[in-house]
Each structure stands twice: as C-alpha cells, then as structure tokens.
Design an enzyme around this catalytic site. Structure first.
Site, PDB file in Angstrom:
ATOM      1  N   ILE A  31       0.823  -1.213   0.000  1.00 17.29           N
ATOM      2  CA  ILE A  31       0.000   0.000   0.000  1.00 17.29           C
ATOM      3  C   ILE A  31       0.857   1.263   0.000  1.00 17.29           C
ATOM      4  CG2 ILE A  31      -0.281   0.356   2.502  1.00 17.29           C
ATOM      5  CD1 ILE A  31      -3.347   0.577   1.922  1.00 17.29           C
ATOM      6  N   GLU A  93       6.603  -4.587  10.848  1.00 23.71           N
ATOM      7  CA  GLU A  93       5.439  -3.870  11.387  1.00 23.71           C
ATOM      8  C   GLU A  93       4.186  -4.727  11.382  1.00 23.71           C
ATOM      9  OE1 GLU A  93       5.219  -0.295   9.089  1.00 23.71           O
ATOM     10  OE2 GLU A  93       6.932   0.623  10.102  1.00 23.71           O
ATOM     11  N   VAL A  94       4.087  -5.637  10.410  1.00 25.43           N
ATOM     12  CA  VAL A  94       2.929  -6.535  10.343  1.00 25.43           C
ATOM     13  C   VAL A  94       3.423  -7.936  10.686  1.00 25.43           C
ATOM     14  CG1 VAL A  94       1.119  -7.489   8.890  1.00 25.43           C
ATOM     15  CG2 VAL A  94       1.822  -5.104   8.589  1.00 25.43           C
ATOM     16  N   HIS A  98       6.086 -12.213   5.719  1.00 28.72           N
ATOM     17  CA  HIS A  98       5.948 -11.728   4.342  1.00 28.72           C
ATOM     18  C   HIS A  98       7.310 -11.414   3.754  1.00 28.72           C
ATOM     19  CE1 HIS A  98       5.546  -8.300   7.107  1.00 28.72           C
ATOM     20  NE2 HIS A  98       6.153  -7.564   6.183  1.00 28.72           N
ATOM     21  N   HIS A 100       9.112  -9.063   0.919  1.00 28.75           N
ATOM     22  CA  HIS A 100       8.945  -7.917   0.025  1.00 28.75           C
ATOM     23  C   HIS A 100       9.682  -8.212  -1.286  1.00 28.75           C
ATOM     24  CE1 HIS A 100       7.838  -4.873   3.267  1.00 28.75           C
ATOM     25  NE2 HIS A 100       8.372  -5.848   4.006  1.00 28.75           N
TER      26      HIS A 100
HETATM   27  P1  5GP Z   1       7.078  -4.835   7.380  1.00 30.62           P
HETATM   28  O1  5GP Z   1       7.558  -3.482   7.853  1.00 30.62           O
HETATM   29  O2  5GP Z   1       6.225  -5.512   8.414  1.00 30.62           O
HETATM   30  O3  5GP Z   1       8.174  -5.692   6.834  1.00 30.62           O
HETATM   31  O4  5GP Z   1       6.166  -4.529   6.112  1.00 30.62           O
HETATM   32  C1  5GP Z   1       4.790  -4.347   6.184  1.00 30.62           C
HETATM   33  C2  5GP Z   1       4.364  -3.764   4.868  1.00 30.62           C
HETATM   34  O5  5GP Z   1       2.957  -3.862   4.784  1.00 30.62           O
HETATM   35  C3  5GP Z   1       4.711  -2.282   4.704  1.00 30.62           C
HETATM   36  O6  5GP Z   1       5.547  -2.095   3.577  1.00 30.62           O
HETATM   37  C4  5GP Z   1       3.347  -1.601   4.550  1.00 30.62           C
HETATM   38  O7  5GP Z   1       3.375  -0.539   3.620  1.00 30.62           O
HETATM   39  C5  5GP Z   1       2.447  -2.747   4.110  1.00 30.62           C
HETATM   40  N1  5GP Z   1       1.067  -2.601   4.528  1.00 30.62           N
HETATM   41  C6  5GP Z   1       0.621  -2.240   5.767  1.00 30.62           C
HETATM   42  N2  5GP Z   1      -0.725  -2.240   5.789  1.00 30.62           N
HETATM   43  C7  5GP Z   1      -1.132  -2.591   4.536  1.00 30.62           C
HETATM   44  C8  5GP Z   1      -2.421  -2.777   3.936  1.00 30.62           C
HETATM   45  O8  5GP Z   1      -3.472  -2.609   4.555  1.00 30.62           O
HETATM   46  N3  5GP Z   1      -2.431  -3.150   2.632  1.00 30.62           N
HETATM   47  C9  5GP Z   1      -1.304  -3.347   1.907  1.00 30.62           C
HETATM   48  N4  5GP Z   1      -1.446  -3.705   0.630  1.00 30.62           N
HETATM   49  N5  5GP Z   1      -0.071  -3.208   2.445  1.00 30.62           N
HETATM   50  C10 5GP Z   1       0.014  -2.834   3.738  1.00 30.62           C
END
Ligand code: 5GP
Ligand code: ZN
Length: 113
Positions: A31, A93-94, A98, A100
């Site tokens: 997103i 953060e999530v 996952h 990227h």
């Molecule tokens: P992390 O920081 O956990 O490795 O990456 C989480 C990713 O999830 C971030 O790049 C963020 O932009 C993406 N993200 C967070 N919320 C959403 C959402 O509701 N939809 C989508 N498509 N991506 C999200």
C-alpha cells in the site's frame, strides 16, 4: 488468525491489489510502495515472523513462489531485491510472515530501494 491484517487480506475482508494466489501463498501490492514495483508475498497460514517458521518445505515453497511472482508475473527482468524484516528490531510492522519484492520493470531504478 482473526486479529491479523494480512489474514484479513487473504480472506478478502480487507481489499488488496492481488497479483498472484495459489493454495499456499498470496501476493499483493504494498500500500506504500518503496520501489516502482513493490509486492508482498505471504503464506496463507498465519506465521508471525520468519523466526517462527519451522517448516523447511513451507519456506522453500514460499521462496519458489517469490521467484515465480518476480519473474513470471511481475516480469522484473533487470532484477529485484527480496527483503524479509524480522521482529520490531528488524523493521517488521505486520506480524504475519511476508517477503517484500522490490524492483522496477523499466530497469531504470537501481538499488537502493
Ligand atoms: P514490514 O515493515 O512488516 O516488513 O512490512 C509491512 C508492509 O505492509 C509495509 O511495507 C506496509 O506498507 C504494508 N502494509 C501495511 N498495511 C497494509 C495494507 O493494509 N495493505 C497493503 N497492501 N499493504 C500494507
Ligand atoms: Zn496472519
């Protein structure tokens, strides 16, 4: 897991821009893209972090599907970067595992993404 953002995206309860799905993985556009092409590939089973993943076959399949999405779906012929952030200190953060995929189909943008 009911309280997980990415589980809700897999279930279709939260909309996403899907680019690929099969029985084991789901891939959708980030997103807030940090590169011209930025897609997340997630297992359909809820695993909070890479450090919690104990199944080599699941991890192997996830990486195989990351390659498939990057090469065959997204056509990132010039190359791509794969990032997996692990826990808060690693920038996660999530808390649903996952990978990227970061790249640029034009081949113009190079690292760093
Ligand atoms: P992390 O920081 O956990 O490795 O990456 C989480 C990713 O999830 C971030 O790049 C963020 O932009 C993406 N993200 C967070 N919320 C959403 C959402 O509701 N939809 C989508 N498509 N991506 C999200
Ligand atoms: Zn989840």
């Amino acid at each position: 897991m009911t309280d997980c953002l990415f589980c809700k995206i897999i279930a279709g309860d939260i909309p996403s821009d899907k680019v690929y799905e099969d029985d084991a993985v789901f891939a959708f556009k980030d997103i807030q893209p940090k590169a011209p092409t930025h897609v997340l590939v997630i297992p359909k089973i809820h695993i909070p972090t890479l450090a919690d993943a104990k199944d080599p076959a699941m991890l192997g399949n996830l990486m195989d599907k990351v390659n498939h999405v990057a090469n065959d779906v997204l056509k990132l012929e010039a190359g791509y970067r794969i990032v997996i952030n692990v826990r808060k200190g690693g920038g996660q953060e999530v808390f649903h595992l996952h990978a990227h995929i970061l790249g640029d189909t034009s081949g113009k943008t190079r690292l760093p993404f």
